[in-house]
Write an enzyme that holds these catalytic residues in place. Structure first.
Site, PDB file in Angstrom:
ATOM      1  N   CYS A  50     -26.748   4.638  22.286  1.00 43.37           N
ATOM      2  CA  CYS A  50     -27.717   4.744  23.378  1.00 43.37           C
ATOM      3  C   CYS A  50     -27.704   3.484  24.238  1.00 43.37           C
ATOM      4  O   CYS A  50     -27.912   3.547  25.457  1.00 43.37           O
ATOM      5  CB  CYS A  50     -29.113   5.016  22.828  1.00 43.37           C
ATOM      6  SG  CYS A  50     -29.673   3.799  21.608  1.00 43.37           S
ATOM      7  N   HIS A 305     -34.402   2.379  20.091  1.00 45.00           N
ATOM      8  CA  HIS A 305     -33.662   3.277  20.980  1.00 45.00           C
ATOM      9  C   HIS A 305     -33.726   2.738  22.408  1.00 45.00           C
ATOM     10  O   HIS A 305     -34.739   2.164  22.827  1.00 45.00           O
ATOM     11  CB  HIS A 305     -34.267   4.684  20.916  1.00 45.00           C
ATOM     12  CG  HIS A 305     -33.595   5.669  21.822  1.00 45.00           C
ATOM     13  ND1 HIS A 305     -32.307   6.120  21.605  1.00 45.00           N
ATOM     14  CD2 HIS A 305     -34.034   6.280  22.959  1.00 45.00           C
ATOM     15  CE1 HIS A 305     -31.977   6.962  22.569  1.00 45.00           C
ATOM     16  NE2 HIS A 305     -32.997   7.079  23.392  1.00 45.00           N
TER      17      HIS A 305
END
Length: 1005
Positions: A50, A305
């Site tokens: 990510c 994330h």
């Protein structure tokens, strides 16, 4: 952290998954989904990438970086097709970045893949699953790009766009001498702790001065002594794009642990860097920067994330919001118009207005309506307005139906009025369904921001950025661009701008390929197979329909779209069957043991096939709806034909009863009375018994009472495969039943076998009893068991019967061509129906196990040729057991489950050693000694002391003592002193059985 992850490997790069000559790294089951309403592409997460996706999207939405990379052609970067050539110089990282950016711009998929790019980095699957820091990735990726572009016109790409200069100065207060040091930066790293905003952090770094005085003086080279001085830093050169890294992660020296700074930290959408620069005589516009990307980290300092907020500078995406956000702006008049847009009268009129000519078929009208509003007539309007054809009839003042009611059109006097009214209403409907958004019609007034979270892309408003000022989900990297940098008008909403021709052609070809794959996938998902059975090629026989010639000639397979209507299906069949005359009725039929039976007639030509619940592989009977071959056909589940087994005593040639039991199949309708059995067999009415298999023991027969004969077969609980026994009440001597109602017979050659379902398939029955004689072939028993257990017909090709011994162990499969007598099966035996096939005559079915401690029923099974050698058999068993090494041998298991004699002759065949099917072999660790050799254990005898008169030839009694040493007591003549000696085990000696004692003694020493 990243090590050598960005070292280019010119010998290992995967091909791209699009374009001619490219191979997929992994074959996808379905093509990727097209882009969503934003018309932007995300990037698929490989497990922990990510952070990489967020940075790549930022670079992609930096048009100047993207176009500078596109300007480097194959003559400078090389081509991936030449990567295997030894002398070719292929710059893989920039080539893969070019291709990725082209896919993000032009390829119609919701998310692109970075597999080829990370392969060019030299990343392993472990690296793709491991998350790194995006700030460090930014520096290392730029460094890898600079290295890769050396010797090309893009050698200064990174420095031209991202490198700035900082100057650190120390000014002596005494002599005013200025000592300065200049350093380049790729990004500015600013503090977050104890700072409230980006401006404050820059002020502390580039405006505040550090004073050297008192105990902290500066050594001036000019003054040659310690003096007072002032230290400061300024921005000397500003890059076109300014990257700011926020120091969110810190270390707590008290707790000795890392933590994330989540306090409020603001940053402006536009910032003036003039106060922080060394030269400030230029116009303020030269120092103005606009925010265009915010990489956000969600989580703590040990994981989390990343996603990114990005400003779409070129307006490549569709920046509009869902309807729920705009609903409060819709007034009451709009809501009223929205209700009018739901009026079926307006919708049908609109569809007919678009048709030129006399009209359209009613069946097609339903399809057009489904395409226009996205839902069928039956689901939306049928409950309130009835069927579509009835609705048209009720509005005869507007719609004109043909004489056979198959075509419909608008009346002429209504067409003009309806057209003008509809145009007004349709415009209003369009406004309601696609409301205006600020950024849609006035795209230059509002900046277009998107939240790109791996594969997901959604529009956001500029004010949403304020939510990332603080908290566990907060800004981590900021990207600014000079406000004076303007994009050319031709770049606006033009994703093909400045893309090289070879990439344009590749993406166009890939889009065509994707479109074809999606069409194929859509066809596969919405098409199903129908089996058409043609009435003229069937005849009604024995209670069911059967093909006149063969099943293949009487049945046609048709692939059809289940979204189409029944009328479309009927029309297609008419076109296929040019010879058909008269009415055509389509009915759902199913195969039952008796044959083909018709259950339901299909009606409602305007209904879609998926709505009337026609399934894949459905059998459709095509006929006139009345008769087949001149015989009226019973239909429906009530009269479903049942195939029953009827047992009765045979009648001799003179009419007397023979001592022979006859079993024959007969078909009866489910709604017929049970008494019709006697009529069908032309037998006098007697006692009728039904076979009850509910108990787990022997089959039991229950007599049907006389009043029960008037009930139907279904009411009596009979089903396909049920058995009926007709007993003549006048002949009690030849009764086939005991008083308890259990089966007996005076004929020794007839009895039962019990077959258990061991195929691990769901079945209503777990075991059945099959009648058989000693001459019955095993194949017939197996097929009958499959039918009575109601298992799949495919089991006929891949199943076998295996006897079950008294301990429940499955024995060797019985060949299908054996009779019960040849297979040595006794009546009353239990057999298991199992997967697999029985061994051929030239094969052996063997059990085998590892070690000598074997519990019954734990053995493994194998089928081998009887001509293979012991060595080959051992190898096969070791592979199936998953055992390594070659220090194993085979032994035969004896009758008491112990290891017996070893199979010493490794080159002998199993047949030569008289190994039979059903034998058990044991895998024993250790190599066998060669033939003619012995294994002799050797002990060392060492006396502790020798007394007078004591001889070594005296008999020695060995007794174990502590420590594992054996004590030996010498017994000499009376009066001798007893001494102790120790026996030490030395090992085993392998020696020929013809060797002498001298040779044994020599080899032992």
């Amino acid at each position: 952290m990243f090590g050598d992850l960005f070292e280019e490997d010119y010998s290992n790069v995967s091909d791209n998954q699009y374009g001619k000559g490219k191979k997929l790294k992994t074959k996808a089951l379905e093509p990727p989904a097209p882009r969503k309403f934003t018309n932007l592409s995300g990037i698929r997460n490989q497990g922990g990438t990510c952070y990489l996706n967020s940075l790549l999207q930022t670079l992609h939405f930096t048009p100047e970086f993207r176009e500078a990379l596109f300007s480097l052609g194959p003559e400078e970067l090389g081509s991936l097709e030449d990567k295997d050539k030894p002398d070719a110089k292929v710059r893989i990282i920039p080539l893969q970045l070019q291709r990725l950016f082209a896919q993000l711009l032009l390829l119609d998929q919701d998310a692109a893949s970075t597999v080829d790019l990370t392969d060019s980095f030299g990343w392993t699957s472990h690296e793709e699953m491991r998350q790194h820091d995006v700030q460090e990735l930014n520096r290392i990726l730029f460094s890898a790009l600079e290295t890769s572009l050396v010797g090309t016109s893009g050698h200064d790409l990174i420095s031209r766009l991202y490198h700035g200069t900082i100057v650190n100065q120390i000014v002596c207060k005494e002599c005013k001498n200025v000592s300065e040091k200049q350093e380049d930066f790729l990004d500015l790293t600013v503090a977050v702790k104890n700072v409230s905003s980006l401006e404050d952090a820059l002020w502390n770094m580039y405006v505040e001065e550090e004073v050297f005085d008192c105990d902290n003086l500066y050594q001036c080279g000019t003054c040659s002594g310690l003096v007072r001085a002032v230290k400061s830093a300024k921005l000397r050169k500003l890059p076109p794009f300014l990257t700011v890294s926020l120091l969110r992660f810190n270390f707590d020296f008290v707790k000795c642990e890392r933590y994330k700074e989540t306090s409020c930290y603001t940053f402006p959408l536009r910032i003036n860097l003039k106060p922080f620069c060394e030269q400030s005589e230029l116009d303020d516009l030269e120092y103005m920067y606009d925010l265009f990307s915010v990489i956000i980290h969600k989580g703590g300092c040990y994981g989390g994330h990343y996603h990114v907020y990005i400003k779409d500078v070129d307006h490549l995406g569709n920046w509009q919001f869902q309807q729920e956000e705009i609903k409060p702006d819709v007034n009451l008049k709009d809501l009223q118009k929205e209700e009018e847009s739901d009026d079926p009268l307006m919708i049908v009129k609109a569809i007919l207005l678009q048709e030129e000519g006399s009209g359209i078929p009613v069946d097609q009208l339903g399809q057009r309506l489904l395409k226009k509003i996205g839902i069928s007539w039956n689901k939306k309007y049928r409950k309130q307005y009835g069927p579509l054809r009835k609705f048209l009839q009720l509005h005869s003042q507007i719609f004109l139906l043909s004489s056979d009611e198959s075509m419909v059109s608008l009346l002429k006097n209504c067409s003009l009025q309806a057209e003008s009214d509809f145009q007004k209403d349709d415009q209003q409907i369009f406004k309601i369904l696609t409301p205006e958004s600020p950024g849609l019609n006035n795209s230059t007034s509002y900046p277009h921001w998107f939240d790109i979270n791996d594969s997901k892309v959604q529009p956001i408003k500029e004010k949403d950025i304020e939510q990332q000022f603080q908290g566990k989900e907060s800004a981590y990297m900021l990207f600014y661009r000079k406000s004076q940098m303007q994009r050319p008008p031709e770049a606006q909403a033009n994703p093909r701008y400045r893309v090289p021709y070879h990439l344009l052609n590749e993406m166009d070809a890939a889009n065509i390929e994707l479109q074809a794959k999606r069409a194929e996938c859509d066809s596969t998902n919405n098409n199903f197979e129908l089996h058409l059975h043609l009435g003229p090629q069937y005849h009604f026989f024995n209670g069911a329909l059967h093909p006149i010639v063969s099943q293949t000639e009487s049945m046609w397979d048709l692939t059809f779209d289940k979204r189409k209507t029944l009328g479309d299906l009927r029309q297609s069949i008419f076109q296929l069957l040019e010879f058909w005359e008269g009415d055509m009725v389509l009915s759902v039929a199913k195969f039952v043991p008796a044959g083909l039976h018709i259950y339901q007639t299909l009606d409602g030509d305007d209904l879609a096939l998926c709505e009337i619940e026609i399934t894949d592989g459905e059998d459709i009977f095509v006929w006139n709806g009345m008769e087949v071959g001149g015989i009226q056909i019973p239909t429906g589940s009530d009269c479903e034909p049942l195939l029953l087994n009827v047992l009765h005593m045979a009648t001799g040639s003179e009419g007397d009863k023979c001592q022979q039991l006859v079993e024959s199949p007969h078909v009866f309708p489910s709604n017929a009375e049970v008494s019709t059995v006697f009529t069908a067999l032309a037998l006098p009415v007697g006692v009728l018994l039904v076979n009850s298999t509910e108990s787990a023991g022997e089959n039991s027969w229950t007599a049907i009472p006389r009043e029960g004969l008037k009930k139907t077969f279904r009411e009596q609980g009979l089903r396909n495969g049920s058995s009926l026994l007709i007993q003549d009440p006048s002949n009690g001597d030849n009764s086939l039943l005991t008083r308890q109602g259990k089966w007996i017979t005076s004929m020794n050659e007839i009895d039962w076998l019990q077959v258990k379902n061991l195929c691990e398939l769901e079945s209503e029955e777990k075991q059945v009893k099959i009648s058989a004689t000693l001459n019955t072939v095993v194949f017939d028993i197996r097929i009958k068991a499959i039918k009575e257990l109601k298992l799949m017909k495919e089991l006929a090709e891949n199943s076998c019967l295996r006897p079950i011994d008294r301990n429940g162990k499955l024995l060797c499969p019985v060949p299908d061509n054996y009779t019960l007598k040849e297979a040595e099966l006794k009546t009353g035996s239990s057999l298991g129906l199992c997967f697999g096939t029985a061994p051929a005559p030239s094969q052996l079915f063997l059990f085998f196990a590892v070690g000598s401690d074997v519990q019954p029923g734990t053995e493994m099974e194998i089928i081998v040729e009887e001509t293979i050698s012991v060595k080959e058999c051992l190898k096969i068993m070791l592979e199936k057991s998953g055992l390594p090494g070659d220090t194993w041998h085979l032994r035969k298991m004896d009758w008491c489950y112990e290891a017996g004699e070893a199979l010493c002759e490794e080159d002998a065949t199993l047949k030569e050693l008289m190994i039979c099917s059903g034998d058990t072999l044991l895998l024993i660790e250790g190599k066998l000694r060669p033939l003619g050799f012995l294994e002799v254990p050797v002990w060392w005898y060492q006396p502790r002391g020798v007394s007078h008169g004591e001889s070594h030839q005296d008999r020695v009694n060995c007794t174990p003592s502590q420590g594992g040493v054996w004590r030996a007591t010498s017994q000499g003549a009376p009066g001798d002193v007893h001494t102790e000696a120790a026996l030490h085990y030395l090992g085993d000696v392998e020696i020929s059985e013809d060797a002498t004692l001298v040779e044994l003694k020599s080899q032992s020493f």
